[in-house]
Design a protein around this motif. Structure first.
Motif, PDB file in Angstrom:
ATOM      1  N   VAL A  27     -12.319  -6.884 -16.725  1.00  0.00           N
ATOM      2  CA  VAL A  27     -12.602  -7.863 -14.919  1.00  0.00           C
ATOM      3  C   VAL A  27     -14.367  -7.256 -14.235  1.00  0.00           C
ATOM      4  CG1 VAL A  27     -11.735  -6.262 -13.621  1.00  0.00           C
ATOM      5  CG2 VAL A  27     -11.727  -7.843 -12.903  1.00  0.00           C
ATOM      6  N   GLN A  28     -14.906  -6.348 -14.298  1.00  0.00           N
ATOM      7  CA  GLN A  28     -16.244  -6.047 -13.994  1.00  0.00           C
ATOM      8  C   GLN A  28     -17.250  -7.002 -14.945  1.00  0.00           C
ATOM      9  OE1 GLN A  28     -18.105  -2.829 -13.378  1.00  0.00           O
ATOM     10  NE2 GLN A  28     -16.689  -1.405 -12.725  1.00  0.00           N
ATOM     11  N   GLU A  29     -16.230  -7.076 -15.756  1.00  0.00           N
ATOM     12  CA  GLU A  29     -17.788  -7.919 -16.455  1.00  0.00           C
ATOM     13  C   GLU A  29     -17.691  -9.179 -16.063  1.00  0.00           C
ATOM     14  OE1 GLU A  29     -18.841  -9.584 -21.480  1.00  0.00           O
ATOM     15  OE2 GLU A  29     -16.901  -8.443 -20.869  1.00  0.00           O
ATOM     16  N   VAL A  30     -16.737  -9.771 -16.401  1.00  0.00           N
ATOM     17  CA  VAL A  30     -16.599 -11.331 -15.640  1.00  0.00           C
ATOM     18  C   VAL A  30     -17.515 -11.159 -14.100  1.00  0.00           C
ATOM     19  CG1 VAL A  30     -14.074 -12.780 -14.804  1.00  0.00           C
ATOM     20  CG2 VAL A  30     -14.062 -11.665 -17.139  1.00  0.00           C
ATOM     21  N   LEU A  31     -16.777  -9.915 -13.382  1.00  0.00           N
ATOM     22  CA  LEU A  31     -17.341 -10.136 -11.628  1.00  0.00           C
ATOM     23  C   LEU A  31     -18.709 -10.436 -11.843  1.00  0.00           C
ATOM     24  CD1 LEU A  31     -14.632  -8.594  -9.825  1.00  0.00           C
ATOM     25  CD2 LEU A  31     -15.417 -11.030  -9.807  1.00  0.00           C
ATOM     26  N   ASN A  32     -19.702  -9.632 -12.658  1.00  0.00           N
ATOM     27  CA  ASN A  32     -21.001  -9.567 -13.153  1.00  0.00           C
ATOM     28  C   ASN A  32     -21.170 -10.541 -13.835  1.00  0.00           C
ATOM     29  OD1 ASN A  32     -21.004  -6.955 -11.562  1.00  0.00           O
ATOM     30  ND2 ASN A  32     -20.670  -5.778 -13.335  1.00  0.00           N
ATOM     31  N   SER A  33     -21.090 -11.480 -14.355  1.00  0.00           N
ATOM     32  CA  SER A  33     -21.449 -12.252 -14.977  1.00  0.00           C
ATOM     33  C   SER A  33     -21.854 -14.014 -14.715  1.00  0.00           C
ATOM     34  CB  SER A  33     -20.393 -12.440 -16.505  1.00  0.00           C
ATOM     35  OG  SER A  33     -20.751 -11.304 -17.642  1.00  0.00           O
ATOM     36  N   GLY A  34     -21.083 -13.590 -12.541  1.00  0.00           N
ATOM     37  CA  GLY A  34     -21.306 -15.206 -12.324  1.00  0.00           C
ATOM     38  C   GLY A  34     -20.303 -15.467 -11.681  1.00  0.00           C
ATOM     39  N   TYR A  35     -18.955 -15.003 -11.962  1.00  0.00           N
ATOM     40  CA  TYR A  35     -18.239 -15.260 -11.379  1.00  0.00           C
ATOM     41  C   TYR A  35     -17.304 -14.613 -10.134  1.00  0.00           C
ATOM     42  CZ  TYR A  35     -16.593 -18.219 -15.255  1.00  0.00           C
ATOM     43  OH  TYR A  35     -16.316 -18.953 -15.719  1.00  0.00           O
ATOM     44  N   HIS A  36     -17.286 -14.931  -9.256  1.00  0.00           N
ATOM     45  CA  HIS A  36     -17.002 -14.194  -7.330  1.00  0.00           C
ATOM     46  C   HIS A  36     -15.357 -13.686  -7.058  1.00  0.00           C
ATOM     47  CE1 HIS A  36     -21.372 -14.699  -5.945  1.00  0.00           C
ATOM     48  NE2 HIS A  36     -20.854 -16.325  -6.336  1.00  0.00           N
ATOM     49  N   TYR A  37     -14.773 -14.776  -8.029  1.00  0.00           N
ATOM     50  CA  TYR A  37     -13.335 -15.016  -7.896  1.00  0.00           C
ATOM     51  C   TYR A  37     -12.550 -14.294  -9.372  1.00  0.00           C
ATOM     52  CZ  TYR A  37     -15.178 -15.660  -3.491  1.00  0.00           C
ATOM     53  OH  TYR A  37     -15.752 -16.630  -2.222  1.00  0.00           O
ATOM     54  N   VAL A  38     -11.163 -13.933  -9.488  1.00  0.00           N
ATOM     55  CA  VAL A  38     -10.024 -13.714 -10.929  1.00  0.00           C
ATOM     56  C   VAL A  38      -9.521 -14.628 -10.485  1.00  0.00           C
ATOM     57  CG1 VAL A  38     -12.481 -12.577 -12.314  1.00  0.00           C
ATOM     58  CG2 VAL A  38     -10.602 -11.455 -11.248  1.00  0.00           C
ATOM     59  N   GLY A  39      -8.839 -14.357 -11.107  1.00  0.00           N
ATOM     60  CA  GLY A  39      -6.972 -14.857 -11.246  1.00  0.00           C
ATOM     61  C   GLY A  39      -6.490 -14.224 -12.969  1.00  0.00           C
ATOM     62  N   SER A  40      -5.489 -13.648 -12.237  1.00  0.00           N
ATOM     63  CA  SER A  40      -5.009 -12.594 -13.913  1.00  0.00           C
ATOM     64  C   SER A  40      -3.474 -13.282 -13.597  1.00  0.00           C
ATOM     65  CB  SER A  40      -5.441 -11.539 -14.025  1.00  0.00           C
ATOM     66  OG  SER A  40      -4.948 -10.874 -15.291  1.00  0.00           O
ATOM     67  N   ALA A  41      -2.842 -13.322 -14.633  1.00  0.00           N
ATOM     68  CA  ALA A  41      -1.893 -14.040 -14.905  1.00  0.00           C
ATOM     69  C   ALA A  41      -1.167 -12.645 -15.997  1.00  0.00           C
ATOM     70  CB  ALA A  41      -0.840 -15.008 -15.836  1.00  0.00           C
ATOM     71  N   GLY A  42      -1.359 -11.748 -16.901  1.00  0.00           N
ATOM     72  CA  GLY A  42      -1.240 -10.972 -17.431  1.00  0.00           C
ATOM     73  C   GLY A  42      -2.025 -10.061 -17.724  1.00  0.00           C
ATOM     74  N   GLY A  43      -2.956  -9.900 -17.383  1.00  0.00           N
ATOM     75  CA  GLY A  43      -3.789  -8.797 -17.128  1.00  0.00           C
ATOM     76  C   GLY A  43      -4.007  -7.425 -16.897  1.00  0.00           C
ATOM     77  N   ILE A  44      -2.973  -7.656 -15.402  1.00  0.00           N
ATOM     78  CA  ILE A  44      -3.146  -6.659 -14.469  1.00  0.00           C
ATOM     79  C   ILE A  44      -1.456  -6.079 -14.026  1.00  0.00           C
ATOM     80  CG2 ILE A  44      -2.348  -6.358 -11.575  1.00  0.00           C
ATOM     81  CD1 ILE A  44      -4.544  -8.706 -11.119  1.00  0.00           C
ATOM     82  N   PHE A  45      -0.363  -6.278 -14.976  1.00  0.00           N
ATOM     83  CA  PHE A  45       0.953  -6.077 -14.715  1.00  0.00           C
ATOM     84  C   PHE A  45       1.039  -6.435 -16.520  1.00  0.00           C
ATOM     85  CE2 PHE A  45       0.689  -6.850 -10.191  1.00  0.00           C
ATOM     86  CZ  PHE A  45       0.765  -5.423  -9.711  1.00  0.00           C
ATOM     87  N   LYS A  46       2.120  -5.544 -17.099  1.00  0.00           N
ATOM     88  CA  LYS A  46       2.727  -5.368 -18.779  1.00  0.00           C
ATOM     89  C   LYS A  46       4.333  -7.225 -18.386  1.00  0.00           C
ATOM     90  CE  LYS A  46       1.200  -1.740 -20.740  1.00  0.00           C
ATOM     91  NZ  LYS A  46       1.716  -0.802 -21.641  1.00  0.00           N
ATOM     92  N   LYS A  47       4.109  -8.180 -19.207  1.00  0.00           N
ATOM     93  CA  LYS A  47       5.620  -9.079 -18.461  1.00  0.00           C
ATOM     94  C   LYS A  47       6.545  -8.227 -18.461  1.00  0.00           C
ATOM     95  CE  LYS A  47       7.525 -13.291 -19.867  1.00  0.00           C
ATOM     96  NZ  LYS A  47       7.158 -14.703 -20.714  1.00  0.00           N
ATOM     97  N   GLN A  48       6.768  -7.174 -19.361  1.00  0.00           N
ATOM     98  CA  GLN A  48       7.921  -6.380 -19.513  1.00  0.00           C
ATOM     99  C   GLN A  48       9.210  -5.438 -18.074  1.00  0.00           C
ATOM    100  OE1 GLN A  48       9.668  -8.357 -21.946  1.00  0.00           O
ATOM    101  NE2 GLN A  48      11.622  -6.879 -20.951  1.00  0.00           N
ATOM    102  N   ASP A  49       7.113  -4.740 -17.799  1.00  0.00           N
ATOM    103  CA  ASP A  49       7.560  -4.278 -16.402  1.00  0.00           C
ATOM    104  C   ASP A  49       7.855  -4.960 -15.535  1.00  0.00           C
ATOM    105  OD1 ASP A  49       7.279  -2.017 -17.739  1.00  0.00           O
ATOM    106  OD2 ASP A  49       4.496  -1.673 -17.542  1.00  0.00           O
TER     107      ASP A  49
END
Length: 210
Positions: A160-182
């Motif tokens: 996520v830091q690489e993404v934000l440092n590469s030009g994107y101002h915002y991020v959306g994540s479906a599976g990168g914050i929480f684990k689906k099974q949790d």
């Protein structure tokens, strides 16, 4: 209205499972936006209930909103922002703005991105962003100037830091914050642990949504 630079995307979860995520995110100072996709069963009902119950601490939006009728339905359910995997018409964006709702259509090429912004989009979702190098955003901005781009696709705590440092101002994540099974298990302890890991990855970032 949105707060911060991160959207947690929830697709295909029940009301109770969405509620478990929202309970967790109310303990966050960095992840305050929740997208509930319309291709979730009973999505509009869930958006309506969650907005009423968590609107005091979170910003709830609708995702996978692809038609004008769906834009209207999402707004009626209480969505504060609407996102799509495709572009919007000017009428769809105007409907959002008439109700003080943030319009976030998707685009992939520089031409598509520029067109959506010219139509009045508040942010443009680059999707699927992980099919390109993360520096794609910076490359698009070289000729077009600073743009409010949201990366969706493959964003997680490791990058996520690489993404934000590469030009994107915002991020959306479906599976990168929480684990689906949790989420499925409504495991509050594991959800909170995952959130803390993602927050730690965001430390030092100053990106914000006004």
């Amino acid at each position: 209205m949105m707060e911060g630079c991160v959207i947690s995307i929830l697709r295909g979860y029940t009301y109770e499972q969405v509620k478990a995520v929202c309970d967790t995110l109310c303990q966050s100072s960095k992840v305050k936006n929740v997208e509930i996709t319309l291709n979730t069963e009973n999505a509009l009902e869930i958006i309506s209930r969650i907005t009423k119950e968590y609107g005091h601490c979170l910003h709830i939006g609708a995702g996978t909103v692809v038609t004008h009728d769906e834009v209207k339905a999402a707004i009626a359910a209480g969505a504060e922002f609407v996102l799509s995997p495709v572009g919007y018409t000017k009428a769809m964006i105007d409907t959002c703005h008439a109700h003080d709702v943030i319009a976030i259509p998707a685009a992939f090429t520089p031409h598509e991105i520029y067109t959506q912004l010219q139509l009045g989009a508040d942010l443009v979702k680059v999707f699927p962003a992980n099919e390109l190098s993360w520096t794609y955003a910076k490359k698009v901005m070289e000729p077009l100037g600073d743009l409010p781009l949201l990366a969706v696709g493959g964003v997680n705590a490791e990058n996520v830091q690489e993404v934000l440092n590469s030009g994107y101002h915002y991020v959306g994540s479906a599976g990168g914050i929480f684990k689906k099974q949790d989420i499925i298990n409504c495991d509050h302890e594991k959800l909170l642990a995952s959130l803390r890991r993602f927050e730690a990855a965001l430390d030092g970032e100053t990106h914000a949504v006004s």
